[in-house]
Design an enzyme around this catalytic site. Structure first.
Site: not given
Ligand code: GLC
Ligand code: GLC
Length: 816
Positions: A492, A488-490
């Site tokens: 963070n 999940n790139d988001c």
């Protein structure tokens, strides 16, 4: 409501009105020369790299939608007041009496009729060539003869699509053209550091041409009202700077009932640097190498043969796996569109679509590895090369560049690495390749790290380092550290960005020693199991045992710190607080760890898997698919990052992020629930959503990255179609886990977990050069398999590899 229908026989989607909710696109090209094309002939073309070698211009996010394309205008010269229109509807958008667009495998046909003039144009790229053919056939259905003018029109891009769209102080002065024998050559920057040019040719003698945009369109006019077409006369303009275009004008006299075919070629050609000019001391393009190509494909018979060859090529690819199930949507996605989409994602990763502008990113490390999970059986040789290219961008630490550039194959420094899930996907893609092909030699290939000569190690060593990368980076709960983000790139957790414009992907404010990912833990268990399998096959028993130990350690951490009571937790943040827990007010449950952990076998024995999947059904499943998390974040949280920057129900903040849904489908098969698995499969199957096209908006023949979720303003709207890991994963879920036909190291396995209402299905699969004909029959309500191979019972569910020379195998699988 629908905007078209499937023609499965022809492997086409037939669109029957031009004003689809969004441009519904298709792809042209197979290996080097590519284009995207919409149902109204919008789109653009490029050679290999959509950013650096773009041939034609396209304007993203424009009004009206879909500006820039492969345009044709027809002008009726007869009447007292001549009129003109676009037979592909755009750009004039004149109402047509009839319209039909057929998107097929690597080609698009648009047919229309207006005032008795029928136009049929076919666009495709011949195999092995760096050019596209537009074959236009005009037919006069009138009782009297027709005097028509045909105008073609494209706008050239000055190669680097980014520079082209912003460096106007230079670009308004560099456009250069040549026009010779009716061929328009675009040669901006050819004089200096480029050795390539574009050409635009026509099979008919020209009445005129234009290469300067303003001369063709007229001052302050758009593509919908070009002056040259209005007047019926080109200006013979030769662009010098400004905006180079290509337009041919052909005059066609058609008797009643008569037809005429006109062929246009748009192509890309390179010359050796030493042989760029002819004569050598001139600035004129050396056209020797391109002339025969142009002559060849302007001949209708050659164009027709090339089209036929493309059809045959696709039949060969799609025949590698064909299924016949009781469900039509399944059959057409598996046999046609899902496989086709996988080829597209393999070729483009996430670079060029209607949503990906072709300028932003290279090939994703995790993306491309996942694409291989579905793609490999289609063209194993290309999968092999891709694996080696990806591994060569791995870093000595075992980490990986998050992306690499397709033209240079070098890791992308702008984005760098530290996405801690990345290396593990390489283990999965290699294992997929080994199972599919049995080609163990790939493990001995010498592959560098970070493309540095001298750093070469066998590919197998890369896999070992991938595993080590995770075990070297464990956090306070013995779970893997998340780094910049995991799948999940988001999410963070080390970013803490409070400055507008900062990249969530590359901003890191914490040392990264606390935030952990349960998802990576699950992925590790899955990858470790594959590594154990590979090590055992190689006879490396001690190594396999060591992986067992590491795997058990991580499983232990998941079962304690990773378990929330009713489902798997998602992560721990920089303050060691859980995410995806009932303790949270938002983001209480996430889909990723439920799918990934159960796929990896966690909780299958102690009942936690069932609990987790029941929680998914209760809390995350919606009629449009399974949403990513719930409840969605209602405000921005500094310590959670980009995920909370999206409004609820969109993208990673609680949309149906389709990529993750097949993980749950596979997980359901792991606990034997075929009805539930297939139900989820159907919810996001694009073909099964065809009747919702007005809401869904994206193409009904391919998967989109996301469908807005239950908490969105308007749930059910898809976005980001075509380039998504959804394609490969759904294909894996339906073919390998629900239908249960999957390659193993020792042979093809048949272990279906299908709906209880299905009486069976049939399949044909080519595996390691052998053609398997498989018939599955339900004899009872469960998932127990008994196999009969060429008439003889075989224990277990794996078909032993046949003796040398055997090319056909008949398989009967009874399930009880
Ligand atoms: C996009 C990216 C992929 C990422 C996913 C979730 O699909 O291409 O790499 O895993 O989004 O953020
Ligand atoms: C990546 C992902 C995308 C995500 C974006 C955020 O590009 O593919 O899903 O929204 O990162 O920057």
């Amino acid at each position: 409501m629908r905007f078209g229908s499937f023609d499965d026989e022809q492997r086409e989607y037939v669109i029957n009105r031009p004003d689809t909710p969004l441009p519904w696109i298709n792809y042209l090209g197979t290996e080097a020369y590519f284009g995207i094309i919409s149902n109204t002939a919008g789109g653009y073309s490029f050679y290999k790299d959509a950013r650096l070698r773009r041939l034609t211009r396209y304007r993203y996010n424009n009004a009206p939608l879909d500006a820039g394309g492969r345009y044709i205008y027809l002008r009726d010269n007869n009447p007292a007041k001549p009129f003109y229109w676009s037979p592909t509807w755009q750009p004039t958008r004149t109402a047509l009496d009839k319209y039909e667009c057929r998107h097929g495998m690597g080609y698009t046909k648009i047919k229309s009729e207006l005032a008795g003039i029928v136009s049929e144009s076919t666009y495709f790229v011949p195999l092995g060539e760096n050019l596209e053919i537009w074959s236009l056939t005009l037919t006069n259905n009138r009782a009297e003869s027709a005097d028509l003018s045909v105008f073609s029109a494209i706008e050239f891009c000055l190669w680097d699509a980014v520079d082209d769209s912003n460096n106007f102080q230079r670009n308004y002065s560099i456009g250069e053209m040549e026009i010779l024998d009716g061929v328009i050559y675009h040669k901006s920057e050819y004089r200096e550091r480029r050795n390539h040019f574009a050409y635009f040719a026509c099979s008919e003698p020209l009445t005129g041409f234009d290469t300067q945009r303003e001369d063709f369109l007229g001052a302050y006019r758009g593509w919908d009202t070009p002056l040259a077409v209005e007047k019926g006369a080109s200006a013979q303009s030769v662009a010098a700077g400004w905006q180079p275009i290509g337009s041919h004008h052909v005059r066609v006299e058609l008797q009643p009932g008569a037809s005429r075919q006109i062929i246009f070629l748009l192509g890309y050609q390179e010359n050796p640097v030493s042989d760029k000019f002819d004569p050598p001391d001139s600035q004129t393009i050396n056209k020797k190498s391109v002339k025969p190509i142009i002559e060849r494909y302007l001949q209708p018979a050659e164009a027709a043969a090339a089209f036929q060859a493309l059809r045959v090529y696709w039949t060969g690819l799609l025949d590698k796996l064909r299924v016949n199930t009781p469900d039509a949507d399944t059959n057409r996605m598996v046999n046609i569109w899902n496989a086709y989409q996988m080829m597209i994602t393999f070729n483009f990763s996430r670079s060029a679509s209607y949503f990906e502008s072709g300028i932003g990113r290279g090939m994703g490390f995790r993306d491309s590895n996942q694409d291989l999970l579905g793609f490999t059986h289609l063209i194993p040789e290309r999968a092999r090369q891709r694996i080696l290219d990806l591994a060569a961008t791995q870093l000595p630490s075992g980490g990986a560049y998050h992306q690499y550039q397709p033209m240079t194959k070098l890791g992308n420094n702008d984005i760098g690495g530290n996405f801690n899930d990345d290396p593990l996907w390489l283990v999965l893609s290699v294992s997929t390749y080994l199972k599919e092909t049995g080609d163990w030699s790939i493990l001995n290939e010498q592959v560098p790290f970070d493309n540095q000569p001298g750093s070469e190690q066998p590919l197998y060593n890369h896999l070992q380092r991938s595993i080590g990368y995770t075990t070297d980076r464990l956090g306070p709960h013995n779970l893997p550290l998340i780094g910049r983000a995991d799948w999940n790139d988001c999410l963070n957790l080390n970013c803490f960005s409070d400055t507008p414009g900062q990249s969530f992907q590359t901003t890191t404010s914490k040392d990264g020693t606390v935030a952990e990912s349960v998802f990576i833990a699950g992925l590790f268990v899955l990858a470790a199991a594959e590594m154990i399998g590979i090590a055992n096959q190689l006879g490396n028993r001690a190594e396999a045992a060591a992986y067992e130990t590491e795997k058990a350690k991580i499983e232990g951490a998941i079962n304690t710190a990773g378990w929330d009571g009713e489902w798997f937790r998602r992560a721990y943040d920089n303050f060691s607080q859980p995410l995806g827990s009932i303790e949270c007010t938002e983001g209480q449950i996430y889909i990723e760890p439920q799918g990934m952990c159960v796929m990896a076998g966690l909780g299958v024995e102690n009942g936690n898997a069932q609990k987790a999947l029941d929680s998914v059904a209760k809390r995350l499943a919606s009629e449009h698919g399974i949403v990513l998390l719930q409840p969605a974040y209602k405000k921005y949280y500094l310590h959670i990052g980009e995920i909370s920057s999206y409004p609820p129900g969109y993208k990673e903040n609680g949309s149906v992020f389709c990529h993750t849904n097949p993980w749950v489908m596979i997980a359901e098969t792991k606990i034997g629930r075929g009805d539930q698995a297939f139900d989820y499969y159907k919810r996001i199957n694009p073909s099964a959503r065809q009747d919702l096209s007005e809401l869904h908006r994206c193409e009904p023949y391919v998967y989109a990255q996301m469908i807005s979720g239950t908490e969105a303003v308007k749930p059910g709207e898809a976005k980001n179609s075509w380039l998504t890991g959804t394609a490969a994963w759904n294909y894996v879920a339906i073919t390998q886990w629900i239908l249960g036909i999957r390659p193993t190291f020792d042979g093809l396995q048949v272990a279906p977990v299908i709906p209880t209402t299905w009486q069976g299905f049939e399949a044909e699969r080519t595996f390691r050069g052998v053609h398997y004909q498989i018939e599955v029959k339900r004899q009872g309500p469960g998932n127990q398999v008994s196999l009969e191979v060429d008439g003889k019972p075989v224990p277990g569910s794996v078909i032993p590899l046949p003796a040398e020379g055997v090319k056909q195998v008949q398989v009967k699988a009874n399930i009880w």
